[in-house]
Design an enzyme around this catalytic site. Structure first.
Site, mmCIF file in Angstrom:
data_model
loop_
_atom_site.group_PDB
_atom_site.id
_atom_site.type_symbol
_atom_site.label_atom_id
_atom_site.label_comp_id
_atom_site.label_asym_id
_atom_site.label_seq_id
_atom_site.Cartn_x
_atom_site.Cartn_y
_atom_site.Cartn_z
ATOM 1 N N SER A 9 0.953 -1.155 -0.561
ATOM 2 C CA SER A 9 0.302 0.167 -0.173
ATOM 3 C C SER A 9 1.333 0.860 0.024
ATOM 4 O O SER A 9 1.633 1.187 0.609
ATOM 5 C CB SER A 9 -0.912 -0.132 1.115
ATOM 6 O OG SER A 9 -1.727 1.117 1.197
ATOM 7 N N HIS A 34 -1.367 -1.297 -4.351
ATOM 8 C CA HIS A 34 -2.196 -0.486 -3.681
ATOM 9 C C HIS A 34 -2.684 1.102 -3.362
ATOM 10 O O HIS A 34 -1.493 1.299 -3.182
ATOM 11 C CB HIS A 34 -2.738 -1.680 -2.241
ATOM 12 C CG HIS A 34 -3.866 -1.260 -1.808
ATOM 13 N ND1 HIS A 34 -5.090 -1.989 -2.983
ATOM 14 C CD2 HIS A 34 -4.051 -0.416 -1.041
ATOM 15 C CE1 HIS A 34 -5.934 -1.485 -1.370
ATOM 16 N NE2 HIS A 34 -5.566 -0.467 -0.413
ATOM 17 N N ASP A 36 -4.182 4.298 -2.872
ATOM 18 C CA ASP A 36 -6.192 4.677 -1.166
ATOM 19 C C ASP A 36 -6.006 5.910 -1.487
ATOM 20 O O ASP A 36 -4.977 6.731 -1.391
ATOM 21 C CB ASP A 36 -5.165 4.704 -0.073
ATOM 22 C CG ASP A 36 -5.132 2.838 0.291
ATOM 23 O OD1 ASP A 36 -6.102 2.065 0.410
ATOM 24 O OD2 ASP A 36 -3.907 2.743 1.455
ATOM 25 N N MET A 38 -8.583 9.099 -0.169
ATOM 26 C CA MET A 38 -9.410 9.313 0.968
ATOM 27 C C MET A 38 -9.378 10.918 0.589
ATOM 28 O O MET A 38 -8.978 12.223 0.370
ATOM 29 C CB MET A 38 -8.934 9.624 2.204
ATOM 30 C CG MET A 38 -8.004 7.657 1.862
ATOM 31 S SD MET A 38 -7.207 7.824 4.030
ATOM 32 C CE MET A 38 -6.555 6.195 3.675
ATOM 33 N N HIS A 67 -8.462 1.849 -4.412
ATOM 34 C CA HIS A 67 -9.157 1.920 -3.063
ATOM 35 C C HIS A 67 -9.588 3.412 -3.327
ATOM 36 O O HIS A 67 -9.286 4.008 -2.408
ATOM 37 C CB HIS A 67 -8.546 1.379 -2.045
ATOM 38 C CG HIS A 67 -9.735 0.800 -0.693
ATOM 39 N ND1 HIS A 67 -8.884 0.883 -0.029
ATOM 40 C CD2 HIS A 67 -10.548 0.868 -0.786
ATOM 41 C CE1 HIS A 67 -10.086 1.000 1.632
ATOM 42 N NE2 HIS A 67 -11.389 0.752 0.831
ATOM 43 N N MET A 69 -12.290 5.171 -1.183
ATOM 44 C CA MET A 69 -12.934 5.501 0.138
ATOM 45 C C MET A 69 -13.455 7.260 -0.114
ATOM 46 O O MET A 69 -12.948 7.966 0.480
ATOM 47 C CB MET A 69 -11.752 5.810 1.389
ATOM 48 C CG MET A 69 -11.492 3.909 2.070
ATOM 49 S SD MET A 69 -9.965 4.419 2.110
ATOM 50 C CE MET A 69 -8.547 4.447 1.625
ATOM 51 N N MET A 138 -12.157 -5.147 4.592
ATOM 52 C CA MET A 138 -11.590 -4.054 5.870
ATOM 53 C C MET A 138 -10.806 -4.167 7.306
ATOM 54 O O MET A 138 -11.917 -4.782 7.846
ATOM 55 C CB MET A 138 -12.350 -2.675 6.096
ATOM 56 C CG MET A 138 -11.938 -1.555 4.836
ATOM 57 S SD MET A 138 -10.820 -1.078 3.842
ATOM 58 C CE MET A 138 -9.398 -0.681 5.622
ATOM 59 N N PHE A 144 -6.145 5.281 7.628
ATOM 60 C CA PHE A 144 -5.657 5.309 8.472
ATOM 61 C C PHE A 144 -4.350 4.425 8.486
ATOM 62 O O PHE A 144 -5.203 3.398 8.091
ATOM 63 C CB PHE A 144 -5.165 6.166 9.762
ATOM 64 C CG PHE A 144 -5.812 6.734 9.508
ATOM 65 C CD1 PHE A 144 -5.157 8.125 9.723
ATOM 66 C CD2 PHE A 144 -6.742 7.632 10.137
ATOM 67 C CE1 PHE A 144 -6.214 9.937 9.757
ATOM 68 C CE2 PHE A 144 -8.010 8.220 9.985
ATOM 69 C CZ PHE A 144 -7.255 9.984 10.558
ATOM 70 N N ASP A 176 -6.990 -5.660 4.287
ATOM 71 C CA ASP A 176 -7.202 -4.488 4.510
ATOM 72 C C ASP A 176 -6.746 -3.613 5.436
ATOM 73 O O ASP A 176 -7.447 -4.189 6.199
ATOM 74 C CB ASP A 176 -7.274 -3.781 2.679
ATOM 75 C CG ASP A 176 -6.612 -2.353 2.643
ATOM 76 O OD1 ASP A 176 -5.515 -1.757 3.299
ATOM 77 O OD2 ASP A 176 -7.450 -0.900 2.005
HETATM 78 C C1 DX5 Z 1 -6.721 1.707 5.565
HETATM 79 C C2 DX5 Z 1 -6.320 2.262 4.314
HETATM 80 C C3 DX5 Z 1 -4.610 0.762 3.914
HETATM 81 C C4 DX5 Z 1 -3.591 0.922 4.262
HETATM 82 C C5 DX5 Z 1 -2.987 0.359 4.597
HETATM 83 O O1 DX5 Z 1 -7.438 2.989 4.928
HETATM 84 O O2 DX5 Z 1 -6.989 1.467 3.413
HETATM 85 O O3 DX5 Z 1 -4.938 0.974 2.152
HETATM 86 O O4 DX5 Z 1 -3.352 1.999 3.897
HETATM 87 O O5 DX5 Z 1 -1.699 0.219 5.723
HETATM 88 P P1 DX5 Z 1 -1.316 -0.176 6.628
HETATM 89 O O6 DX5 Z 1 -0.945 -1.763 5.848
HETATM 90 O O7 DX5 Z 1 -0.068 0.051 7.216
HETATM 91 O O8 DX5 Z 1 -2.808 -0.678 8.036
HETATM 92 ZN ZN ZN Z 2 -6.501 0.459 0.895
#
Ligand code: DX5
Ligand code: ZN
Length: 224
Positions: A9, A34, A36, A38, A67, A69, A138, A144, A176
């Site tokens: 990620s 991956h 993210d 947000m 992903h 969010m 999740m 985070f 994830d």
């Molecule tokens: C959380 C994200 C994850 C995050 C995972 O909201 O969707 O993809 O980056 O990070 P780690 O592996 O550090 O928990």
């Molecule tokens: Zn993610």
């Protein structure tokens, strides 16, 4: 038996030197990136948008697993696809018209994913599982990196695996949040196909070795 995939990620990467971290992942035996996204509304944090995804696409030699969010993801699907997303995952909780949104993703040529927050029951996907290429469970509350894995996820993986088996679909189960060498084996034994790993890869002393170890768990042959 299909070998599981590992998706570092990039939220945990060094944004002052993305090329270096991407070169590392390119040369590793990771399978996907991956990515993210947000929006500060669906989750209480803001990451980055499609321009950065486009920059990442330019330096990534592996597929981008994006992903979202974000609220109203249907407004941005085409733009994330144009930026280079290979898999586009939307949240169940953000999609009142999930069937339509999945169709919209597939119409762009991307693979369609659905993410579930920790409290959302996997049984809610039973009627739509045939439309889903990937379910992202999740295992932390989204928003985070670096959080602790929620162990209740293991029973969700098993239940989802049963649904996928009964419906005989090719749907992948992705986990994830909080995934690392300490829990990957249990997660894979429960039935996961894709491990997302942010901090446990990028903050480790030897990220390439950590990725190899995450790939090696289960002791099977490493072909995708
Ligand atoms: C959380 C994200 C994850 C995050 C995972 O909201 O969707 O993809 O980056 O990070 P780690 O592996 O550090 O928990
Ligand atoms: Zn993610």
């Amino acid at each position: 038996m299909k070998k599981h995939l590992v998706a570092p990620s990039v939220l945990a990467a060094d944004f002052s030197n993305l090329s270096k971290d991407f070169a590392m992942v390119n040369s590793s035996n990771a399978d996907w990136y991956h990515v993210d996204i947000m929006d500060g509304r669906f989750v209480p944090n803001i990451s980055f948008g499609m321009n950065i995804v486009k920059t990442m696409k330019g330096i990534a030699e592996k597929p981008l697993d994006v992903h979202l969010m974000i609220v109203e993801p249907e407004k941005y699907i085409e733009r994330f696809r144009e930026a280079g997303a290979d898999v586009i995952t939307v949240h169940y909780e953000a999609c009142p018209h999930l069937h339509r949104t999945l169709q919209q993703i597939k119409d762009t040529g991307a693979k369609a994913g659905v993410a579930l927050n920790p409290h959302t029951d996997v049984g809610l996907l039973e009627l739509i599982i045939e439309e889903i290429d990937l379910v992202c469970l999740m295992s932390v509350n989204p928003g985070f990196g670096g959080q602790k894995f929620i162990y209740h996820t293991l029973s969700k993986i098993k239940k989802l695996k049963e649904i996928i088996t009964v419906h005989n679909t090719e749907t992948l189960i992705e986990i994830d949040g909080g995934v690392g060498l300490q829990n990957a084996e249990k997660i894979l034994q429960a039935g996961a196909d894709v491990l997302v790993a942010g901090s446990s890869v990028f903050k480790s002393e030897d990220p390439i070795d950590t990725i190899s170890k995450l790939k090696a768990i289960g002791g099977k042959i490493f072909h995708v």
